[in-house]
Enzyme design. Structure first.
Site, short mmCIF file in Angstrom:
data_model
loop_
_atom_site.label_atom_id
_atom_site.label_comp_id
_atom_site.label_asym_id
_atom_site.label_seq_id
_atom_site.Cartn_x
_atom_site.Cartn_y
_atom_site.Cartn_z
N GLU A 82 38.96 31.32 39.46
CA GLU A 82 37.87 31.83 39.02
C GLU A 82 37.50 32.94 40.30
O GLU A 82 37.52 32.40 41.39
CB GLU A 82 36.76 31.00 39.00
N CYS A 112 29.27 33.34 34.96
CA CYS A 112 30.24 32.07 34.55
C CYS A 112 31.14 32.94 33.35
O CYS A 112 32.27 32.51 33.19
CB CYS A 112 29.85 30.92 34.22
#
Ligand code: NAD
Length: 520
Positions: free
Chosen positions: A372, A275
């Site tokens: 992302e 992440c």
């Protein structure tokens, strides 16, 4: 296809590097989730009566067992995720062992009852303390990218705070979660304190509906929103650790060689599926050519392949869906005029491998700079000024981590404080999730709430304010009966007491005495 849900309501776990099936686990039904939560609730009441030392003893025993079985655990993590065994040790096992040691020894101090300074109320014989009670049952829903560290860290913090846990791991990595439960069982933890419910999103949804006292969710923004919505129906508090699009800013005075190495590790470790991976890199245009050359050189040196071999740097991606997202982002960038300087494609043959990929000529109109990617891509843009670097870094809906590279620490801190992210590092990348003492969490769409550190531990407890009045024999000035004298005193409190000045409040003493006498 990997990880198919079979008709028998099973989850099949397979190795993304080879396609080999490595195990099958049940898809836990809503009724079974409910039973697991009930077992956890029953077990928790006894566990909560133990001292921190007694709880810590079990955590430390589990820690010993992990250390003894480190190779086996690392291999299992590698088989389920496709990451190099070395990385399973360095990025999952080492930080977790450190965190277990830290919380086993320090939770008592971190959750010690705390006196609150209540100002002038203290002069009236009052005192306030915060005490921290366990929540009850903590539900943990976790992703596949760090299937050992992410849930285990939270299991440890929840247990040390006196809670029991029901863990719903990712459907892609259930065996690693079952290993966590096995370790605690062997460490002597009572049955029911760590329940693992394997399954997919439906099992996660059932856990939220099963009446747990908190949800610790780590995963994508889209699922995080669904989780928050479902939890709101029960008013269950939630911590959301969501995605990121983490920027790296490299100023002209940075150590270029080290910044390049950091960019390559930060973008490609775990195949970019962290992440906090570097997903966007901004470099001062005056050093861009040198920096990019160093980045490409480092990237070309990386060895990609069978993640169980000790000299492999980059393994497989964990699943085909994620590989498709990476391919889509690279294709979209190329369509917009981006240039691939290294890598650029998936590897031929079996397994979900994507080459570490360095791109330039990118812009904020492209998916690779906005969404992302969660894969091994490193898109690089240049900037002319500090203001422009900041504007680009903050031009994102995400805000998990960021990093700034400069030899001028004053400048580094100044810029760091202006970046919208939960963690900003100066001359560092990615690794602070591994520091047990520091809080982890995001701003903006990267979520809310924290894990790790004291802030993370406080998410695991119910804070209670205990207020004591030692002058229990005197009625409060603001109680009944009201009277003209009382009204005058209340107005006096408004103008004097609320300034926080004892001297000014002292001017009200005659009225206060009159008020006390009036009621006697
Ligand atoms: P995901 O959102 O697809 O799944 C996460 C978990 O939620 C899984 O266990 C899944 O089964 C479960 N789930 C799915 N639908 C659900 C529902 N309706 N109700 C309850 N649970 C449900 O995420 P993923 O693909 O497993 O993980 C990758 C994402 O996780 C990335 O976006 C990454 O950035 C993020 N992540 C964030 C952090 C952090 O600390 N902020 C850490 C690791 C990963």
């Amino acid at each position: 296809m990997q990880h198919l849900k079979a008709q028998t309501q099973e989850i099949i776990s397979s190795n993304p590097a080879t396609g080999d099936v490595i195990g099958r686990v049940p898809l836990t039904s809503a009724a079974e989730v409910q039973s697991a939560v009930m077992r956890a609730r029953t077990a928790q009441s006894g566990w909560a009566t133990l001292s921190f030392k007694e709880r810590g003893r079990v955590i430390l025993k589990a820690r010993e067992l992990i250390l003894a079985d480190m190779e086996g655990i690392a291999e299992l993590i590698s088989h389920e995720t496709g990451k190099p065994v070395a990385e399973a040790v360095s990025m999952e096992i080492v930080p977790t062992l450190d965190l277990m040691h830290y919380f086993a020894h320090h939770s008592a101090k971190l959750l010690k009852p705390q006196k609150i300074d209540i100002g002038q109320y203290g002069l009236m014989g009052r005192s306030s303390r915060m005490v921290y009670q366990p929540l009850g049952v903590v539900g943990i829903i976790s992703p596949w990218n760090f299937p050992w560290a992410t849930p285990l860290d939270e299991v440890v913090m929840a247990l040390m705070s006196g809670n029991s846990v029901v863990l719903k791991p990712s459907e892609l990595t259930p065996l690693t979660a079952l290993k966590i439960a096995e370790v605690f069982e062997r460490a002597g933890l009572a049955k029911g304190l760590v329940e693992v419910v394997t399954g997919d999103g439906s099992t996660g949804a059932a856990l939220i509906d099963a009446g747990v006292d908190k949800i610790m969710f780590t995963g994508s923004v889209a699922t995080g929103k669904r989780v928050a919505e479902a939890a709101a129906k029960h008013l269950t508090p939630v911590v959301l650790e969501l995605g990121g699009k983490d920027p790296m800013i490299v100023f002209a005075d940075a150590n270029i060689e080290n910044a390049a190495r950091a960019a390559v590790w930060g973008a490609f470790a775990n195949s970019g599926q962290a992440c906090a991976s570097i997903e966007r890199c901004y470099v001062d245009e005056s050093i861009a050519a040198e920096f990019i050359k160093a980045v490409v050189g480092e990237t070309e040196r990386l060895k990609q392949g069978n993640p169980t071999e000790t000299d492999i740097d980059v393994g497989a991606m964990s699943n085909e869906r994620q590989l498709h997202i990476v391919e889509d982002h690279v294709a979209d960038a190329l369509k917009g005029g981006a240039k691939v300087l290294s890598g650029g494609a998936r590897l031929k043959g079996s397994g979900w491998f994507h080459e570490p990929t360095v791109l330039t000529n990118v812009s904020h109109g492209m998916k690779i700079m906005r969404e992302e990617t969660f894969g091994p891509t490193l898109p690089i843009m240049t900037f002319k000024s500090e203001a422009e670097a900041l504007r680009l870094a903050n031009d994102s809906v995400y805000g998990l981590t960021a990093c700034v590279w400069t030899n001028n620490i004053t400048r580094g801190r100044r810029v760091a404080e202006r970046i919208d992210a939960g963690t900003v590092m100066v001359n560092e990348v990615v690794y602070t999730h591994g520091i047990a003492q520091t809080p982890w969490g995001g701003v903006k769409q990267s979520g809310y709430g924290r894990t790790h550190g004291r802030m993370g531990l406080l998410e695991m407890v119910s804070p209670r304010h205990i207020h004591v009045n030692r002058f229990g024999f005197v009625p409060d000035l603001w109680w009944f009966p009201y009277s003209p004298n009382a009204s005058k005193l209340f107005r006096g409190l408004a103008t004097h007491f609320t300034t926080g000045s004892i001297l000014r409040t002292a001017r009200l003493l005659p009225q206060m005495i009159r008020r006390l006498l009036e009621r006697n």
